[in-house]
Scaffold this motif. Sequence first.
Motif, mmCIF file in Angstrom:
data_model
loop_
_atom_site.group_PDB
_atom_site.id
_atom_site.type_symbol
_atom_site.label_atom_id
_atom_site.label_comp_id
_atom_site.label_asym_id
_atom_site.label_seq_id
_atom_site.Cartn_x
_atom_site.Cartn_y
_atom_site.Cartn_z
ATOM 1 N N SER A 135 0.842 -1.197 0.000
ATOM 2 C CA SER A 135 0.000 0.000 0.000
ATOM 3 C C SER A 135 0.879 1.249 0.000
ATOM 4 O O SER A 135 2.097 1.174 0.191
ATOM 5 N N ARG A 136 0.263 2.387 -0.195
ATOM 6 C CA ARG A 136 0.974 3.658 -0.109
ATOM 7 C C ARG A 136 1.671 3.785 1.249
ATOM 8 O O ARG A 136 2.832 4.170 1.330
ATOM 9 N N ASN A 137 0.957 3.441 2.316
ATOM 10 C CA ASN A 137 1.541 3.556 3.658
ATOM 11 C C ASN A 137 2.698 2.578 3.860
ATOM 12 O O ASN A 137 3.668 2.903 4.556
ATOM 13 N N ASP A 138 2.625 1.398 3.247
ATOM 14 C CA ASP A 138 3.761 0.458 3.305
ATOM 15 C C ASP A 138 4.996 1.080 2.657
ATOM 16 O O ASP A 138 6.114 0.981 3.178
ATOM 17 N N LEU A 139 4.788 1.713 1.507
ATOM 18 C CA LEU A 139 5.911 2.343 0.804
ATOM 19 C C LEU A 139 6.483 3.494 1.617
ATOM 20 O O LEU A 139 7.708 3.653 1.714
ATOM 21 N N LEU A 140 5.626 4.308 2.215
ATOM 22 C CA LEU A 140 6.098 5.424 3.030
ATOM 23 C C LEU A 140 6.892 4.923 4.231
ATOM 24 O O LEU A 140 7.900 5.528 4.605
ATOM 25 N N SER A 141 6.464 3.831 4.806
ATOM 26 C CA SER A 141 7.204 3.249 5.936
ATOM 27 C C SER A 141 8.600 2.803 5.498
ATOM 28 O O SER A 141 9.599 3.064 6.188
ATOM 29 N N ALA A 142 8.684 2.140 4.342
ATOM 30 C CA ALA A 142 9.992 1.705 3.824
ATOM 31 C C ALA A 142 10.883 2.906 3.513
ATOM 32 O O ALA A 142 12.094 2.881 3.771
ATOM 33 N N LEU A 143 10.296 3.961 2.979
ATOM 34 C CA LEU A 143 11.060 5.177 2.697
ATOM 35 C C LEU A 143 11.544 5.827 3.989
ATOM 36 O O LEU A 143 12.637 6.388 4.040
ATOM 37 N N ASN A 152 1.694 12.546 3.568
ATOM 38 C CA ASN A 152 0.501 11.804 3.962
ATOM 39 C C ASN A 152 -0.730 12.347 3.265
ATOM 40 O O ASN A 152 -0.833 13.549 2.999
ATOM 41 N N ILE A 153 -1.645 11.463 2.978
ATOM 42 C CA ILE A 153 -2.967 11.847 2.485
ATOM 43 C C ILE A 153 -3.923 11.606 3.637
ATOM 44 O O ILE A 153 -4.051 10.477 4.125
ATOM 45 N N MET A 154 -4.551 12.654 4.093
ATOM 46 C CA MET A 154 -5.409 12.560 5.266
ATOM 47 C C MET A 154 -6.777 12.000 4.879
ATOM 48 O O MET A 154 -7.350 12.421 3.872
ATOM 49 N N PRO A 155 -7.285 11.058 5.692
ATOM 50 C CA PRO A 155 -8.615 10.520 5.403
ATOM 51 C C PRO A 155 -9.683 11.592 5.631
ATOM 52 O O PRO A 155 -9.477 12.550 6.357
ATOM 53 N N GLY A 156 -10.803 11.415 5.004
ATOM 54 C CA GLY A 156 -11.907 12.359 5.164
ATOM 55 C C GLY A 156 -12.738 12.401 3.903
ATOM 56 O O GLY A 156 -12.734 11.467 3.103
ATOM 57 N N THR A 157 -13.426 13.497 3.736
ATOM 58 C CA THR A 157 -14.283 13.668 2.564
ATOM 59 C C THR A 157 -13.423 13.631 1.305
ATOM 60 O O THR A 157 -12.446 14.370 1.204
ATOM 61 N N PRO A 158 -13.740 12.757 0.356
ATOM 62 C CA PRO A 158 -12.924 12.683 -0.858
ATOM 63 C C PRO A 158 -12.870 14.029 -1.590
ATOM 64 O O PRO A 158 -13.892 14.582 -1.972
ATOM 65 N N ALA A 159 -11.658 14.550 -1.722
ATOM 66 C CA ALA A 159 -11.462 15.805 -2.444
ATOM 67 C C ALA A 159 -10.377 15.649 -3.508
ATOM 68 O O ALA A 159 -10.181 16.527 -4.319
ATOM 69 N N ASN A 160 -9.665 14.526 -3.451
ATOM 70 C CA ASN A 160 -8.664 14.196 -4.466
ATOM 71 C C ASN A 160 -7.536 15.223 -4.544
ATOM 72 O O ASN A 160 -7.032 15.522 -5.605
#
Length: 197
Positions: free
Chosen positions: A106-114, A133-141
């Motif tokens: 996942s994106r978070n897996d890659l960020l952890s490795a980085l 980081n991409i913060m969860p919430g209302t999809p705004a893209n």
Amino acid sequence: MIYASHTVGREVQVEIELWLDYICPYSRKLFDCVYSQVIPEVEAQYPGRVSWTFNHQVQPWHPQGAILHEYAIAVGIESPERFWQFSKALFDESPRFYDEAVVDKSRNDLLSALGEIAGRVCIDHSRILQSVNIMPGTPANRGPLTIAHLKHYVKLGRQNGIHVSPTAVTNGLVDSSISSSWTTREWVTHIEGLLDN
């Protein structure tokens, strides 16, 4: 944001831009030679006369590359003095991020490795995460905070006809004679031909 190794001394006469992709093995080969051998030798022989710029050339067929470049851009903003060192560490470990190695990540897996790689060159991963980081919430893209910088490189590359990685630009012109297979001697000879002696 441009990541040039600023030098002192005589006026810069040769400007070399390297368009590189962290997922590209040829970019890795070129970067390793330039960073470890060419820059030190050129700076020793011609101090302050050649500048080097790293430009991000994300290749869309390696989608994980965008995350690596976003992270590196954040490093360049947060710790510009460590950008080239971080890029060296990232290229050294780039096979960890090749398509087959990350197919289930996942994106978070890659960020952890980085973050592990960043820690080895004394970069605070938690500060970098604030930018990537991409913060969860209302999809705004909206993407991460670094997305405007990444878009800049993509647009600049398109505007200037940069299609492949690696690509070298010498004094503003694409220099198709430069190859990832060049030796240090070939690099130095090429640069000497561009200098006013």
